[in-house]
Structure formats: C-alpha cells, structure tokens
Design a protein around this motif. Structure first.
Motif, short mmCIF file in Angstrom:
data_model
loop_
_atom_site.label_atom_id
_atom_site.label_comp_id
_atom_site.label_asym_id
_atom_site.label_seq_id
_atom_site.Cartn_x
_atom_site.Cartn_y
_atom_site.Cartn_z
N THR B 249 0.81 -1.23 0.00
CA THR B 249 0.00 0.00 0.00
C THR B 249 0.84 1.27 0.00
N GLY B 250 2.14 1.16 0.20
CA GLY B 250 2.96 2.37 0.14
C GLY B 250 4.34 2.05 -0.40
N PHE B 251 4.86 2.92 -1.26
CA PHE B 251 6.20 2.70 -1.81
C PHE B 251 6.76 4.06 -2.17
N GLU B 252 7.45 4.67 -1.20
CA GLU B 252 7.93 6.04 -1.34
C GLU B 252 9.44 6.04 -1.52
N LEU B 253 9.90 6.76 -2.54
CA LEU B 253 11.33 6.89 -2.79
C LEU B 253 11.85 8.18 -2.15
N MET B 254 13.02 8.10 -1.53
CA MET B 254 13.65 9.31 -0.98
C MET B 254 15.13 9.23 -1.28
N SER B 255 15.68 10.28 -1.85
CA SER B 255 17.10 10.26 -2.19
C SER B 255 17.94 10.46 -0.92
N GLY B 256 19.20 10.06 -1.00
CA GLY B 256 20.10 10.23 0.13
C GLY B 256 20.15 11.68 0.62
N PHE B 257 20.09 12.63 -0.34
CA PHE B 257 20.16 14.04 0.05
C PHE B 257 18.93 14.46 0.85
N CYS B 258 17.77 13.86 0.58
CA CYS B 258 16.57 14.13 1.40
C CYS B 258 16.87 13.79 2.86
N MET B 259 17.48 12.63 3.06
CA MET B 259 17.79 12.16 4.41
C MET B 259 18.80 13.08 5.09
N THR B 260 19.77 13.52 4.31
CA THR B 260 20.77 14.45 4.85
C THR B 260 20.07 15.72 5.36
N LEU B 261 19.15 16.22 4.56
CA LEU B 261 18.44 17.44 4.95
C LEU B 261 17.62 17.23 6.22
N VAL B 262 16.93 16.10 6.29
CA VAL B 262 16.10 15.84 7.48
C VAL B 262 17.00 15.73 8.72
N SER B 263 18.10 15.00 8.58
CA SER B 263 19.01 14.86 9.73
C SER B 263 19.58 16.21 10.16
N ARG B 264 19.86 17.05 9.18
CA ARG B 264 20.47 18.35 9.48
C ARG B 264 19.49 19.24 10.25
N HIS B 265 18.24 19.27 9.80
CA HIS B 265 17.30 20.22 10.39
C HIS B 265 16.45 19.63 11.50
N PHE B 266 16.36 18.30 11.55
CA PHE B 266 15.60 17.63 12.62
C PHE B 266 16.47 16.51 13.16
N PRO B 267 17.54 16.87 13.89
CA PRO B 267 18.54 15.86 14.30
C PRO B 267 17.92 14.71 15.11
N GLN B 268 16.82 14.98 15.79
CA GLN B 268 16.19 13.90 16.57
C GLN B 268 15.66 12.79 15.68
N MET B 269 15.57 13.06 14.38
CA MET B 269 15.05 12.04 13.46
C MET B 269 16.14 11.25 12.76
N ARG B 270 17.38 11.46 13.17
CA ARG B 270 18.49 10.79 12.50
C ARG B 270 18.25 9.28 12.46
N LEU B 271 18.53 8.68 11.34
CA LEU B 271 18.26 7.25 11.18
C LEU B 271 19.45 6.42 11.63
N SER B 272 19.16 5.18 11.98
CA SER B 272 20.21 4.35 12.56
C SER B 272 20.95 3.49 11.54
N PHE B 273 20.90 3.86 10.27
CA PHE B 273 21.73 3.13 9.29
C PHE B 273 23.21 3.40 9.59
N LYS B 274 24.02 2.37 9.39
CA LYS B 274 25.44 2.53 9.68
C LYS B 274 26.10 3.54 8.74
N GLU B 275 25.70 3.49 7.49
CA GLU B 275 26.32 4.42 6.53
C GLU B 275 25.24 5.11 5.70
N ALA B 276 25.65 6.09 4.94
CA ALA B 276 24.72 6.78 4.05
C ALA B 276 24.52 5.97 2.78
N HIS B 277 23.32 6.05 2.22
CA HIS B 277 23.02 5.30 0.99
C HIS B 277 22.48 6.25 -0.07
#
Lengths: 470, 470
Positions: B249-277
């Motif tokens: 029911t859901g299949f959303e694509l997000m680029s690595g740079f999207c994640m970088t932006l979220v982590s930068r501006h909402f650090p509490q949402m940082r994801l627990s992946f070991k490395e960037a993808h």
C-alpha cells in the motif's frame, strides 16, 4: 455516394471498401440476431492515419460512421440503422499489440485486438490483464473500452474504464488525439480519456489504448456455496471482503432456479449438493503467496461462514479442472436459459446493500402482474450487478409472452429506479435503450450529455442515434 | 455590484456574504502565500440549493465564481485573480456526512467535509477511506475531487477519481445535477462524473459525493530500505508487487540528500543506518489477516530483496510508534527543505519503468546548466510520481537562484515530456501552469478541452483563468 466511395477506395485501397451484400452481412446484424441494419459500405482502414482519413471524408460528404469492433454488443450499439446512409468502419485490421512494459505494468494495444489475445500476451509477459467476459474470444478492446465492459473481475480490478491509462482517438473531425499515456497520475486538464470510454463511439473512434497489467496470482481457489437467501449472500460478501480483502476476485450470485435450468438442459453438470437451495454463490480467491496460503484463506472463510450460519453447504474445488467446472456451470446459465426458451433480459445494478430487498420486491411486482413467470436471477453480486431475466409461464407461449416485453421492462426498470439503481449496468445504451433512459435520467443530465455531443460532434456523424438521440 | 450583493444577501442571509477585508483575507491568499487575489465578496451558501441560487445570480449579473474548499491547493486554483470582479464561493458550510452504508461500502458526503473527518467517520463504521495527504486536516473532499488529489495510498487504492462513485454538481447555469449514485457499474451515458473530477471547478461546483469505503486492514507494517540506486528501487517495486500484490500500500522513494536534509534540520530524526546510501524506500504493507501474517510477508520480501542484492540495509518498524516515526521522516522532507531555503519544485509523473533514466538524465541536464544546485528527489515511486525539487547552490543566494525558475522549469519539464511524463502529477494546473501546459499539449487536445469548456460554461463564469485560458 459514388464519389465518396471512390475517395475511400483511393485512400485505403479498393479491397478494403466493401459493398458486397454477402461479405457485409456479418457487420450489419447484431450479436443477438434481432436486428439487421444497412450500410452504404463496410470500410476497413489499416492504421490510425487511415481511420482519420476516412473520417475526414465522412465529414466532407456528410456520411455517418458506425465504428465496429467484434460486433458482440448487446444493445445495438455497433450496427447501423436501416437508412443505408452510414458506413460501418471496422477496426479489425488495427490488431497489433504495440508494446508491453512489464515494469510499468502496461501494454499498448490497437483497438481491434481481440480481448483473448491481449490476455494471452499479458500471460506471456508473466502479467495479468484481468478483463474477462463471455465474448472474450471475439470482442475487441476498442469495443470493450467504448462500452466500458464489465465482466467477472470487476470486484477486484474494476470495469474497463479502471483498466485503461491512455487512449489514441480519432475525433469526429478526423483529427488524431495522441493520448497514449502510461501514467498512474496525470492532472493536466479535463479527463478526455474517461469521456471517450463508455461513449459507445458517439464522440470519436478509439484506435489504441494503454491498458494496465497486474502481477499474476500464484494460486486461485474456487468454491460454490449454498445459501438460504440473497441477504445471506450479502452477509457472506461483507465477511469475505473483511477476511480476504483484495484476494476476493469473484463473487457471483445464482438463484436456485438457475441451477435447476442448468441441470435440466446440461445434466452432466448436475451439482453434488444433497438438496436444493434458494441461492448459490460462486466465490473465487486469487492469492499472491502460495497454494497452501490460498487453501487456508478459503477454508477459514468457509469455516466462519458455516459457523455463523450464513452458508448451508459448500463445494470446494480441489483442482483446476474442478474450478473450471464450477465456472462452467455459471457460464451455462445463459445457455440453459436459451434452451428453455426466449427470455426478457435486464442488465441492472443496485447499491449492493439493497439487492435482497430489490429482488424480493421486484419478484413480487412481476409475479403479481404476470402470474406464473419464471425469474432467472444471477449476476456479479460483488459489483451490485444482476442479470434479472424473465421466462414465460409454463402455461403461456413464448411469443405471446414476449409481446409483454415493454410492460415487463417498465415494472423491472421502475423498480430499479426506485432503489437508486441503473437500468444498464454493463451492456450500455446503444439504440436499444436510448428511449428508456429518458424516463429515468433528469432533463438536466440529458441536456449535459446533448451539449457535449453537439459540441464535439456538431455534424452528428459519429454513430448517430446511439446512446442519445439527436 | 451593489444590486448583485444585495440579491446574494437576500438569498442566503447577509451574515454569509462578506465584504470585510480582514475577514476575507484567508480566502484570497494561496496556500504557499505567493499570491493574493481580490474578490467583490466571499459568499458562503449553506446548502446545495443555496449554491445553485448564488450561481444563478452570478449568471444574471455576469459575476465570475471561484469555488473554494479548504484553500490548500498548490497551483493557485482556488483563489481569485486580482481583478476584483469575482466572488469566492466557499463550500465550508456544506460539511455534513449525509449517510454511511457499510454493506455497500459507500459514504455520501458534502463537499465541504474536511478529509480527516471523513477518514474518522469511516473508521467509526469499521471501514477505511484511503485518501490521505499532507493537508488532510484542512483540505475538503470537494477540493480533493475537483483537483483529483493523489497522496500516499494511490498505489493500492487509486487517485481521488477512483474513490468516487457519484456526484452532486451545480452547473454553471445554476442547475443541480443529481448524480449521487452508489453503483459499481452504471453504463447509461457519458461519464459526467469523471469530467467534473479534476476540472478544478471550471465546469461546475461539486456539492456532494458518494465515496468508496474499504475494509480496514488488520495489520500494517512499515520498513525503510536502503538501496544503491533508483533502478534498484524499481527492481524492489516489481518484486514487492509480485510477492505482496494488493497488500503493498505504500512505496515512497527518498534520495540520500533528502535524508541528509532531514538529519540536518531535525537531528532527533536521524536514522540508525550505519552508513549513508544513495536511495531509500519507505515501504508499507497492509494485511487483512493478522499481525503474524503481515510480519511473515514483510520478512520474506526483505529477505528475498537482500539475497538478490537489491536492498543493502533495512529498518523494520516493530511497533506502531516506530512505523509512525518512519513516516514522520518522509513527511519532514518538505519541512527540512523549507528550513534549508526556498526551492524550485516540480510535481511530475513518469512511466515507472523510465524513472531511473529520467532522474539521471535530468540531474545531468540541470547540473550542467546550473552547477552546484542541490536536487531533492522524493515521491510516490509506486505511482511514478516524483517531487523533483531544486535548491540553490551553496555559493549562490536564494533569491538570485529563484530568478532562474523559468529556465529550470524549462529543463525539467522538457525532460519530463521527452520521457512521456506529465508536468503535473497530482497538484493540477490552476492559474500557475496554464501557460506551461500549452507547450506540451497538442493543439488538438487543447481545442477539445476548450470546446468542452465553452459548451458547458459559455459565459465563462466558472473559475475563469484556471486550467485553461479562455
């Protein structure tokens, strides 16, 4: 007329413009052999550009066009009237599957492709094209789209309308609209696609379409369930939707009398239920996981339904052959009916929640007015679509009964209308019901439709007299 | 004008015809606060009959009408131009849920109902209304239908168009079309319903609708998957569709740079992946059976995807809270973008199979023309819908970059067109893109649209200047 036909011959080749009576006969008679029209020629262009060129000639010479696919329609939508002024424009030479895109789950097909060939091409790409109906061996996708065909998989996959993403259309002026988009989302203007779909060739000629494909199910399971009433069938439907959701791909209702007729005329199909039941449901599940999972899903559902007293007895197909046999019973209802004699048929739809009430109330009204009639009710209950057919009383002759058609239609259709239903669920309007809809549609709706028709086809050359009267 | 406003006051009550600048301000400014129009009044009828009466007055006095729901649109479709000649007709007082029919799986709602309230009413009847989008707390169903809204559940349930069975509409002449049918099949004429859906209020005003309900899923599972490329995301999509079918029911694509932006501006949402993808997919399954079954389905899928080397790493939500947290990351992309600075945004769709090629080719073209830009790509990959947004280069100022909007739009939209895509996947045209579509639509398609507009609204009083220019 000679000048027009010469121009047609010049445009697409003399061998594709037929005025031969014998050769043209199959294009002029309707699928149920009730009506034969006449045409000044049967014209068979071989490409979209040729279709457009012929339509431009029709504009120039003011010749009406009756577009035709497999000519399997049931409402006189694809045969000309008896004026002899029109041409039949057959799309059968536009029969190429242009492309298959398995990742986008789409296929681009020309309108003259036979439905069965499309199903097979999808299968060849490990995909499913779910549209399926009785005439699939000879109907064409262009006709399916122009009449917004329904069939047996609507519950899960929707009507032909929901299975189409884009169209290529020749307009009444002979222009080509290139709308062959393979997009799931496209909000860039009016929904022209859905305007042409279901317009029965009165607004333009569909020459190609982008259709949706789906993953093939891993397992399919079929069961035939015996029930006390149509209301119990509704309870079963709600239960099955809750427990199986999208895995529920078929839900067909058949009255006890349907089964009696099938057993009478096709004794080899007699069912192994111990006793006769008031209603039967043919239920199909399609599973994306495994045979095992499909079995569990079906068994759990039937177990629950038996425990809740919704279902009285059940036959579960344990092989593909048995499953086909159950569907064959369903498909033989119209044949058994025909063997029993002529019928007055109705293709109606209702809000699903009122189907039980509709059947009992309409049965009462019809029997009151015509004592002794035999009512043959079956259909796609999951879509609220009933084929509500009426056979003559045993004491009456077929022909004297058929004389009552107008009065019987009046009772059935008035009843449908009073339950907020539709007098044509999946067959369309054609020439057959164009007066009948005037009784049920508001003047405002009819005027909206006429306004659109006049605007897009001011010369009224596209399939005139079908769907709406000018 | 005074006579017109007096007649409006007389018809629906003076308190519902506002000429007060302060009170009217929120109705005149667009959701992204880029444009403020003017209106001779904001008019708030309280019923369909009152809407019709106001529109008849607009006919009589030749006053343009801008229909408005929650005014959350992104393309200037629901605000007036700056001529001051139009009224804003707010539908917010038509906010009743008229009926719920759980057996028919339908609900009849007035167009001013807020989407979130409809979702909740469905839940109260143990049903799901799947339409879901960012503005659901304030957008109305009338606006959703008029703009054929998309959102996050299109992959399984379709756009707003596919979720509607019937409409009630006030025509540009002030007549009421009673088309509130709750039928799955109805082939009795042209598809007026789909003509009004997505017409952005230019052909009439939707005042009520019959919408489809679905069984509520028993379990929902969410996972965030890390991938090497958009092409791998496509391979994952095909695999997930095959293995899970309608449960996906859901299949959303997000680029690595999207994640970088979220982590930068909402650090509490940082994801627990070991490395960037390079890419991430947020995947949702909805199951009709059980928590256990949903777990198995998801685990099998991820296991296969890891084994086939499609997926590099995965986070599986093990609680509703974790699942919500993953969706929150997705929803914070636009907020993180805004915090980073202004963006040039594109809401485009493509055939799903070419999305990988589209992204790499368009990235290349944009970077070539504007070195240093940061490209923020995310979207509903399952529907082929990308939000392809572009932020200014670090070395440039925001404002000088925004001056380049036209040139950047040209590159992106030309690229979309060359891949057979759409320049407006789910947001519509409004006043914002009405010139832009002229570049990509054929003259034949534009003329078909103009013909329909002129035929149905000859005075051009329904939302003039939106979607098509007269």
């Amino acid at each position: 007329m000679t000048a027009f036909l010469d121009a047609c011959r010049h445009t697409i080749g003399a061998q594709y413009v037929s005025i031969d009576a014998e050769q043209n006969a199959p294009y002029l008679i309707d699928a149920r052999r009730r009506f034969t029209g006449t045409a000044c020629a049967v014209v068979k262009p071989g490409s979209t550009e040729e279709v457009a060129a012929i339509v431009r000639l029709c504009n120039q010479f003011k010749v009406p066009v009756v577009p035709q696919g497999g000519n399997t329609g049931l409402v006189l939508g694809s045969v000309p009237d008896d004026s002899g002024t029109a041409i039949v424009l057959s799309l059968t030479r536009l029969n190429q599957i242009r492309t298959i895109d398995p990742v986008n789950n789409t296929m681009t097909v020309e309108s003259g492709c036979i439905l069965h060939n499309i199903q097979q091409a999808a299968e060849g790409a490990d995909r499913l094209f779910p549209l399926s109906l009785g005439s699939e061996g000879s109907c064409t996708i262009g006709g399916n789209l122009s009449s917004n065909a329904g069939g047996t998989a609507v519950l899960r996959y929707g009507n032909a309308r929901e299975l189409c993403l884009g169209l290529e259309v020749v307009t009444p002026q002979g222009d080509i609209w290139h709308g062959l988009r393979g997009l799931r989302k496209d909000n860039t203007g009016y929904d022209l696609r859905d305007l042409y779909i279901g317009a029965e060739g009165t607004l333009g000629i569909i020459t190609a379409a982008v259709i949706k494909l789906f993953p093939q199910p891993k397992a399919t399971r079929t069961a035939l369930l015996a029930l006390r009433s149509a209301d119990d069938a509704l309870r079963l439907l709600t239960l099955a939707q809750k427990k199986c959701n999208a895995a529920l791909t078929g839900f067909e209702l058949m009255s006890g009398f349907c089964m009696t007729l099938v057993s009478r005329h096709f004794p080899q199909m007699r069912l192994s239920f111990k006793e006769a039941h008031a209603q039967y449901v043919l239920l199909e599940l399609s599973d994306s996981e495994s045979d095992e999972h499909a079995n569990t899903l079906l068994e759990n559902l039937i177990c629950d339904a038996l425990q809740q007293g919704i279902v009285q007895d059940a036959i579960i197909a344990t092989s593909i052959a048995q499953s086909k046999a159950l569907w064959t019973v369903r498909e033989h209802i119209p044949l058994a009916q025909a063997a029993e004699g002529k019928n007055i048929k109705h293709d109606v739809s209702l809000p699903i929640s009122v189907i039980g009430d509709f059947i009992s109330e309409t049965d009462r009204l019809v029997r009151e007015a015509f004592p002794g009639v035999r009512i043959v009710t079956f259909g796609h209950l999951g879509d609220g679509n009933l084929h509500y057919n009426i056979a003559h009383p045993e004491h009456d002759t077929e022909d004297s009964f058929l004389m009552q058609q107008a009065a019987i239609n009046r009772i059935v259709h008035d009843s449908v209308h009073s339950f907020d239903g539709s007098i044509s669920a999946e067959h369309g309007i054609g020439a057959l019901k164009r007066e009948e809809i005037l009784r049920y549609k508001s003047e405002i709706e009819m005027n909206l439709m006429r306004t659109i028709k006049h605007a897009l086809d001011p010369l009224n050359i596209m399939n005139p007299g079908k769907l709406i009267q000018d």
